[in-house]
Write an enzyme that holds these catalytic residues in place. Structure first.
Site, short mmCIF file in Angstrom:
data_model
loop_
_atom_site.label_atom_id
_atom_site.label_comp_id
_atom_site.label_asym_id
_atom_site.label_seq_id
_atom_site.Cartn_x
_atom_site.Cartn_y
_atom_site.Cartn_z
N THR A 1 0.91 -1.34 0.18
CA THR A 1 0.18 0.08 0.06
C THR A 1 0.91 1.17 -0.08
O THR A 1 1.34 1.75 -0.97
CB THR A 1 -1.00 -0.01 1.50
OG1 THR A 1 -0.33 -0.23 2.20
CG2 THR A 1 -2.13 -0.84 1.06
N GLU B 1 6.35 4.86 7.73
CA GLU B 1 5.85 5.90 6.98
C GLU B 1 6.71 6.98 7.64
O GLU B 1 6.77 7.23 8.80
CB GLU B 1 4.31 6.15 7.35
CG GLU B 1 3.41 5.32 6.53
CD GLU B 1 2.14 5.46 6.72
OE1 GLU B 1 1.66 6.04 7.70
OE2 GLU B 1 1.40 4.99 5.70
N THR C 1 -9.86 10.35 5.15
CA THR C 1 -10.91 9.06 4.82
C THR C 1 -11.78 9.38 3.77
O THR C 1 -12.09 10.60 3.61
CB THR C 1 -11.40 8.74 6.24
OG1 THR C 1 -12.03 10.23 6.92
CG2 THR C 1 -10.67 8.32 7.03
N ASN D 1 -0.01 10.91 7.97
CA ASN D 1 -1.18 10.45 8.81
C ASN D 1 -2.26 11.62 9.24
O ASN D 1 -3.41 11.56 9.59
CB ASN D 1 -0.76 9.86 10.27
CG ASN D 1 -0.01 8.37 9.69
OD1 ASN D 1 -0.96 7.61 9.26
ND2 ASN D 1 1.01 8.24 9.83
N THR E 1 -1.17 -2.17 6.64
CA THR E 1 -1.18 -2.96 7.80
C THR E 1 0.18 -4.02 7.63
O THR E 1 0.55 -4.04 6.51
CB THR E 1 -2.43 -3.76 7.85
OG1 THR E 1 -2.69 -4.74 8.96
CG2 THR E 1 -2.43 -4.87 6.56
N LYS F 1 4.72 -6.72 3.62
CA LYS F 1 4.38 -5.39 3.55
C LYS F 1 4.01 -4.79 5.07
O LYS F 1 3.61 -5.52 6.00
CB LYS F 1 3.23 -5.32 2.77
CG LYS F 1 1.88 -5.61 3.43
CD LYS F 1 0.40 -5.16 2.46
CE LYS F 1 0.68 -3.40 2.66
NZ LYS F 1 0.16 -2.95 3.77
#
Lengths: 402, 402
Positions: free
Chosen positions: B148, B271, B402, B397, B185, B174
């Site tokens: 991702t 990240e 969303t 983040n 995740t 991943k």
């Protein structure tokens, strides 16, 4: 409850001072809180294995019945500094005792600031005469002198009626919003003219701390120096309250309210924080579950970053709660959960609820943001407070050099 | 151990494909891992109470002895999406089973990406013919299709000798470095031509996961979808290994090495991460203490921010360890601790050790940073891995909506 009590509202028999001794790079850094008579005292201190000498002193002296003063020095935590640190703490208590004319064993110490460096106690000793001379009933100067990276002083006060006699409580706190080991730590000092036995002081402080300071998080880290002290000198003339006395309940309620007020101010003033986040969990099977879920959501980096970005990202809320409840061994089931952000339902019974993302995103720009999670299991509830995770948090903690 | 195995080194009897079905906004997003015969299978899945349907499927099917395929879809976690999410996961397994000509109950599913939205399974179904046509012995395309927000694919392989027969293991993983619920995740898939009983597969996977993926942290958050799967098809012709077989130890050692390799790659690709942080705790009274201290330091926001700022802030290391050991009820004593940063001693036996801060600060600019803590208590040791906390973490983040 008032943020800035006038001198007449301050607890009787207490005097306060805040002066500069030069431990901090600038500003007032040394506070004295002095009672004119012996106090019953209780404390709650950091659970961290790495404890500063002042924390060991507080643990040894409380609960106690003959405490007279607290000295707070900001700018040097005097923690993890080896034998010189222990000696400096002893010297600090001895010097303050001598300056006040009281037994050094009745002096509590609190230090906050840089870790790994012994307190330059001679600087504080040189400032003690001026501190003693400045002692007065107004706690304001002392409340300002205990700060490190806080952007503002934090104090609150209340009055409790005991059989028609008014008794006063005052609390001053600091955190830099941050519960961290380097340039800040969480400290709070409650001075009161209530008459309490040491056991009663201890009995009311525990639950009040667990519902306030134990429910805030800035970054999930505790420090070597965290402590909360309660000293009651009885100068109000109110009757002495012991454990089991039904009149103690009003004291606990008032004290809890004061500590929650300070705890919220600490979280809102977190390093780099632009939002206070209040997470309320209801419908829990136990208070432990409610507490774990509320704290877990309040301390999640992902939830905190989402609030910073005004993002109504309810998935992060559900997942943070799911992780911390699982760690507790909880059997809570997300298929029974309901989540609301700023009052808007976003998730119910295991599935998303349609909502206006722009509307909730706009609501998330408020200074205080509410997150509500109902677990659908029982009647227990808890609230925890945190703050958002901002670029400034990273800047402050990456650019501050040891 | 090689990062990019040539086709001839891939496990026998396995074929892989990675194609685009359009669930992710761009790139390959659908991977197939297919065995030409039934496999013994084991899995470890997220402990989060909020579990995606694919996690429930894996829990129900493992340990098992007849698994044939794994389908991985990136871009949609298909978690907390209610009944439509459960139906989508069932449809995915059914369609893959039909496309491969195998029982759908022998197909494992894994989904990762946005939470709260049911998988658009028809897109995957439309791409299945091309995925089946692309199946080949090279795992590379599949390893790329499970990502991702990762910046690069993560794979590793090894060969184990069992009584003179070479058997191969391959793992693809991943994380986006991030163990988080929204756009990433942690997933890892081990395919091998070893012959294992389901119980033996389960027996070797547990310790390997606990020494690898359970010791990395990007932000302390777990997800609804985290999982690690091990499928062994026996195509190497090596003898069947069951629990208690001494030859299983070499398998566990090889598997642990592979999973640590992938775990470190996940942490290093966190990240916003610019440094991999390896925290090694020695001298602990128990492995649990070593593990708690190592993980506690690796996940501390304050330690992570200090590494980002190249700050040799050993106080934060001691305090993070002290907090997490205390939570475990440990009696470890900081007066016996020794800390080194990038090999330079900075703290010993309760007191600071003089060191050159500019020198350690320069060493902290390396891509991999080592932190060593000896507790002075016993012989247990553990290593945990994390990454630094950067402005980019907050940006990714806060700005991802969303």
């Amino acid at each position: 409850m008032n943020d800035a009590p006038t001198p007449s509202e301050s607890p009787r028999g207490w005097r306060y001072a805040g002066v500069r001794s030069g431990v901090r790079s600038e500003g007032r850094d040394t506070a004295l809180l002095v009672s004119d008579r012996p106090c019953a005292a209780a404390a709650r201190v950091t659970t961290n294995l790495a404890k500063a000498p002042c924390v060991h002193r507080a643990r040894a002296a409380t609960p106690g019945d003959d405490l007279r003063a607290i000295v707070v020095v900001s700018g040097c935590a005097n923690a993890l500094a080896g034998a010189p640190g222990k000696a400096a703490d002893d010297a600090l208590a001895a010097s303050v005792g001598a300056a006040l004319g009281v037994d050094p064993r009745t002096v509590l110490t609190a230090t906050t600031g840089i870790v790994g460096v012994p307190l330059p106690v001679s600087r504080v000793e040189a400032a003690l005469p001026s501190a003693v001379a400045a002692l007065a009933s107004d706690p304001e100067a002392a409340a300002g002198a205990i700060l490190t990276t806080d952007t503002r002083p934090k104090s609150a006060s209340a009055t409790v009626d005991v059989d028609g006699v008014a008794a006063r409580l005052h609390v001053m706190g600091k955190g830099a919003g941050m519960i961290h080991p380097n340039m800040a730590t969480m400290l709070a000092f409650v001075t009161t003219d209530l008459a309490l036995t040491p056991a009663a002081a201890d009995r009311v402080l525990g639950p009040a701390v667990s519902r306030s300071f134990n429910r805030i998080s800035v970054d999930g880290d505790t420090s070597c120096n965290d402590m909360v002290m309660l000293l009651a000198n009885g100068a109000s003339g109110a009757p002495l309250l012991d454990v089991g006395d039904p009149r103690l309940e009003a004291v606990e309620v008032a004290l809890t309210g004061l500590l929650i007020d300070i705890a919220k101010k600490i979280a809102a003033d977190g390093e780099g924080a632009s939002h206070l986040i209040a997470v309320t969990v209801t419908g829990a099977g136990s208070e432990a579950e409610a507490h774990a879920a509320a704290r877990g959501v309040a301390r999640s980096n992902l939830v905190k970053a989402a609030v910073f970005g005004s993002d109504p990202n309810w998935g992060r809320i559900a997942v943070a709660a799911g992780q911390h409840l699982a760690e507790l061994g909880s059997a809570a089931n997300p298929d029974r959960w309901r989540i609301a952000i700023c009052g808007v339902p976003v998730f119910a019974l295991g599935a998303p609820v349609p909502f206006s993302a722009p509307e909730v995103s706009a609501a998330l720009k408020a200074p205080e943001v509410g997150i509500a999670l109902d677990l659908g299991d029982g009647a227990a509830a808890a609230t925890a407070w945190g703050c958002d995770l901002s670029y400034d948090y990273v800047r402050i903690n990456a650019e501050y050099h040891t």
